[in-house]
Design a protein around this motif. Sequence first.
Motif, mmCIF file in Angstrom:
data_model
loop_
_atom_site.group_PDB
_atom_site.id
_atom_site.type_symbol
_atom_site.label_atom_id
_atom_site.label_comp_id
_atom_site.label_asym_id
_atom_site.label_seq_id
_atom_site.Cartn_x
_atom_site.Cartn_y
_atom_site.Cartn_z
ATOM 1 N N GLU A 270 -63.004 20.317 34.718
ATOM 2 C CA GLU A 270 -64.485 19.352 34.903
ATOM 3 C C GLU A 270 -65.164 19.316 34.676
ATOM 4 O O GLU A 270 -66.437 18.795 33.858
ATOM 5 C CB GLU A 270 -64.667 19.308 36.432
ATOM 6 C CG GLU A 270 -64.182 17.638 37.398
ATOM 7 C CD GLU A 270 -64.060 18.400 38.602
ATOM 8 O OE1 GLU A 270 -63.492 16.634 39.326
ATOM 9 O OE2 GLU A 270 -64.175 19.499 38.832
ATOM 10 N N ARG A 271 -65.676 21.196 34.372
ATOM 11 C CA ARG A 271 -66.524 22.080 33.861
ATOM 12 C C ARG A 271 -66.006 22.857 32.732
ATOM 13 O O ARG A 271 -66.930 23.253 32.231
ATOM 14 C CB ARG A 271 -67.070 23.317 35.084
ATOM 15 C CG ARG A 271 -67.798 21.994 36.447
ATOM 16 C CD ARG A 271 -68.198 22.995 36.840
ATOM 17 N NE ARG A 271 -67.723 23.939 37.958
ATOM 18 C CZ ARG A 271 -66.976 23.815 38.560
ATOM 19 N NH1 ARG A 271 -66.990 23.036 39.589
ATOM 20 N NH2 ARG A 271 -66.583 25.296 39.251
ATOM 21 N N GLY A 272 -64.950 22.474 32.232
ATOM 22 C CA GLY A 272 -64.663 23.910 31.366
ATOM 23 C C GLY A 272 -63.067 23.882 30.672
ATOM 24 O O GLY A 272 -62.538 22.986 31.649
ATOM 25 N N GLY A 273 -62.832 24.492 29.750
ATOM 26 C CA GLY A 273 -61.634 24.007 28.944
ATOM 27 C C GLY A 273 -61.378 25.864 28.271
ATOM 28 O O GLY A 273 -61.749 26.248 28.275
ATOM 29 N N LEU A 274 -59.467 26.240 28.204
ATOM 30 C CA LEU A 274 -59.155 27.253 27.898
ATOM 31 C C LEU A 274 -58.153 26.429 26.839
ATOM 32 O O LEU A 274 -57.638 26.093 26.533
ATOM 33 C CB LEU A 274 -58.699 27.975 28.999
ATOM 34 C CG LEU A 274 -59.476 28.396 29.905
ATOM 35 C CD1 LEU A 274 -58.369 28.878 31.403
ATOM 36 C CD2 LEU A 274 -61.009 29.012 29.648
ATOM 37 N N GLU A 275 -58.046 27.761 25.326
ATOM 38 C CA GLU A 275 -57.410 27.572 24.790
ATOM 39 C C GLU A 275 -56.380 29.066 24.367
ATOM 40 O O GLU A 275 -57.252 29.650 23.924
ATOM 41 C CB GLU A 275 -57.645 27.317 23.186
ATOM 42 C CG GLU A 275 -58.413 25.746 23.745
ATOM 43 C CD GLU A 275 -58.568 25.234 22.175
ATOM 44 O OE1 GLU A 275 -58.629 26.081 21.403
ATOM 45 O OE2 GLU A 275 -59.955 24.775 22.731
ATOM 46 N N TRP A 276 -54.671 29.255 24.347
ATOM 47 C CA TRP A 276 -54.750 30.630 23.998
ATOM 48 C C TRP A 276 -53.701 29.937 23.499
ATOM 49 O O TRP A 276 -52.637 29.230 23.376
ATOM 50 C CB TRP A 276 -54.029 30.897 25.819
ATOM 51 C CG TRP A 276 -53.512 32.203 25.483
ATOM 52 C CD1 TRP A 276 -53.661 33.581 24.963
ATOM 53 C CD2 TRP A 276 -52.032 32.482 25.529
ATOM 54 N NE1 TRP A 276 -52.875 34.069 24.961
ATOM 55 C CE2 TRP A 276 -51.667 33.731 25.181
ATOM 56 C CE3 TRP A 276 -50.769 31.565 25.377
ATOM 57 C CZ2 TRP A 276 -50.521 34.109 25.274
ATOM 58 C CZ3 TRP A 276 -49.650 31.868 25.138
ATOM 59 C CH2 TRP A 276 -49.319 33.225 24.754
ATOM 60 N N ARG A 277 -52.877 30.917 22.267
ATOM 61 C CA ARG A 277 -52.105 30.955 21.912
ATOM 62 C C ARG A 277 -51.020 32.115 21.418
ATOM 63 O O ARG A 277 -52.015 33.177 21.088
ATOM 64 C CB ARG A 277 -52.164 30.978 20.094
ATOM 65 C CG ARG A 277 -51.607 30.063 19.116
ATOM 66 C CD ARG A 277 -51.664 29.390 17.431
ATOM 67 N NE ARG A 277 -50.657 29.604 16.811
ATOM 68 C CZ ARG A 277 -50.757 29.393 15.852
ATOM 69 N NH1 ARG A 277 -52.644 28.625 14.912
ATOM 70 N NH2 ARG A 277 -49.634 28.532 14.927
ATOM 71 N N GLN A 278 -50.071 31.705 21.627
ATOM 72 C CA GLN A 278 -49.377 32.712 21.107
ATOM 73 C C GLN A 278 -49.173 33.963 20.359
ATOM 74 O O GLN A 278 -49.254 35.185 20.241
ATOM 75 C CB GLN A 278 -47.933 32.757 21.532
ATOM 76 C CG GLN A 278 -46.750 34.283 22.424
ATOM 77 C CD GLN A 278 -45.798 34.680 21.279
ATOM 78 O OE1 GLN A 278 -45.853 35.796 21.240
ATOM 79 N NE2 GLN A 278 -45.818 34.622 20.362
ATOM 80 N N GLU A 279 -49.141 33.031 19.521
ATOM 81 C CA GLU A 279 -49.129 33.923 18.388
ATOM 82 C C GLU A 279 -50.255 34.647 17.939
ATOM 83 O O GLU A 279 -50.198 35.417 16.581
ATOM 84 C CB GLU A 279 -48.555 33.156 16.680
ATOM 85 C CG GLU A 279 -46.843 32.267 16.519
ATOM 86 C CD GLU A 279 -47.092 31.565 15.684
ATOM 87 O OE1 GLU A 279 -47.702 31.054 14.876
ATOM 88 O OE2 GLU A 279 -45.604 31.778 15.642
ATOM 89 N N ASN A 280 -50.750 35.136 18.482
ATOM 90 C CA ASN A 280 -52.537 35.382 18.416
ATOM 91 C C ASN A 280 -53.040 35.972 19.942
ATOM 92 O O ASN A 280 -53.997 35.255 20.397
ATOM 93 C CB ASN A 280 -53.807 34.228 17.908
ATOM 94 C CG ASN A 280 -54.604 35.576 17.212
ATOM 95 O OD1 ASN A 280 -55.065 36.507 17.409
ATOM 96 N ND2 ASN A 280 -56.153 35.175 16.255
ATOM 97 N N PRO A 281 -52.343 36.625 20.327
ATOM 98 C CA PRO A 281 -52.059 36.499 22.147
ATOM 99 C C PRO A 281 -53.056 37.689 22.117
ATOM 100 O O PRO A 281 -53.184 37.271 23.993
ATOM 101 C CB PRO A 281 -50.707 37.604 22.347
ATOM 102 C CG PRO A 281 -50.465 37.819 21.229
ATOM 103 C CD PRO A 281 -50.763 37.633 19.758
ATOM 104 N N ASN A 282 -54.116 38.022 21.749
ATOM 105 C CA ASN A 282 -55.366 38.503 22.301
ATOM 106 C C ASN A 282 -56.299 37.875 22.647
ATOM 107 O O ASN A 282 -57.570 38.499 22.575
ATOM 108 C CB ASN A 282 -54.779 40.214 21.601
ATOM 109 C CG ASN A 282 -54.157 40.668 21.512
ATOM 110 O OD1 ASN A 282 -53.895 41.468 22.979
ATOM 111 N ND2 ASN A 282 -53.208 41.330 20.863
ATOM 112 N N GLN A 283 -56.064 36.331 22.783
ATOM 113 C CA GLN A 283 -57.283 35.707 22.590
ATOM 114 C C GLN A 283 -57.328 34.676 23.817
ATOM 115 O O GLN A 283 -56.425 34.349 23.068
ATOM 116 C CB GLN A 283 -57.592 35.078 21.130
ATOM 117 C CG GLN A 283 -58.156 36.597 19.816
ATOM 118 C CD GLN A 283 -58.200 36.048 18.359
ATOM 119 O OE1 GLN A 283 -58.323 35.023 18.066
ATOM 120 N NE2 GLN A 283 -59.152 36.643 17.132
ATOM 121 N N LEU A 284 -58.530 33.975 23.563
ATOM 122 C CA LEU A 284 -58.415 33.084 25.240
ATOM 123 C C LEU A 284 -60.287 32.435 24.032
ATOM 124 O O LEU A 284 -60.905 32.995 24.513
ATOM 125 C CB LEU A 284 -58.258 33.929 26.291
ATOM 126 C CG LEU A 284 -58.492 32.727 28.045
ATOM 127 C CD1 LEU A 284 -57.403 31.785 27.272
ATOM 128 C CD2 LEU A 284 -58.710 33.090 28.739
#
Length: 377
Positions: A270-284
């Motif tokens: 409702e207030r936000g979103g997150l995106e994560w990708r394994q091939e660049n795992p040190n970033q969120l």
Amino acid sequence: MHRRLKLGMVGGGQGAFIGAVHRIAARIDDQFELVAGALSSNAERAAASAAELGIDASRSYASYEEMAKAEAARDDGIDAVSIVTPNHMHYPVAKAFLEAGINVICDKPLTSTLDDALALREVAKSSSAEFFLTHNYSGYPMVRQARDMVRSGKIGKVRKVQVEYIQDWLSAPIEAGANKQADWRTDPARSGLGGAIGDIGTHAFQLTDFICGEPLKELAADLTSFVEGRLVDDDAHMLLRYKNGAKGYLWASQVAPGHENDLRIRIYGERGGLEWRQENPNQLWVGILGEPKQLLTRGGHGTGEVAANVTRVPAGHPEGYLEGFATIYNEAADAIRNGRKSDSLSVTLDEGILGMRFIDAAIRSSKANAQWTSLGA
């Protein structure tokens, strides 16, 4: 200071892939020492593999049954066994060691059938030993960070989950050649009835469950074998309905040219979103409604204690696949030493059963023309 725990291994001999990964992971945090093994169903290959790894010949076994019995009887017997066999052997091997009172660390998926998974739970109930399942992506620091943010309410009530795990390595019928990994992974007698859905789809499902903690109510799945003659699915896409009203989409494919190991997840609340990708795992990536999109990095500013607890090297240095496995081994060692389940986030047998219910429901749904199907009890 602590002594290294004594580790045994079933499977993972010459020509195997995942066994070497587990051996490296078990040593990263200096928690385990490999001292015994039944490294192959072929006695000669098992002995040769043990010699290459420096295992004493007296503790190289021709069968897992012999190993479980002998190690349980030794005063210096193994503290845990690592099971790195094809899926169909997970159940009988885990059963033998649990019955011998030896802790089990098992590669995923839990078993090759739901019936075996449920039977294994009954075995575990009467065993003094612990069981751990190595869904390694749940050990990544930024996955732990995402979990903490979702479960603490940072993005509000979850509304949408989109997860995909896509590869290209099975785009051609390589199982017809000499590729050992393709051979057993496309054989339903060894892999189970799920192909891509069992091999990588379970990772995608476990990631959504681990981060969000929202029980999946039902799914509508369409499984396909695009490569002619293949006996298991090599592509799966499905819609997801969660008990809290959230909706989701999952795509698992091993016939997506141009993608090597592309596991990614997007979660919207409702207030936000997150995106994560394994091939660049040190970033969120974090997007809070009404604020500029923010990039959090492993070991960097803005990350919390949960991620820091499983971070080993300074920010800016790559950390991922092997360390994710190592976190599972590290947490297993803590639980074994304490004689109880630790407060860690390691994957349990019950969560492994949930993964098997996911595979079973996906297969049943697809056979019924993508009918909405419950995961069951």
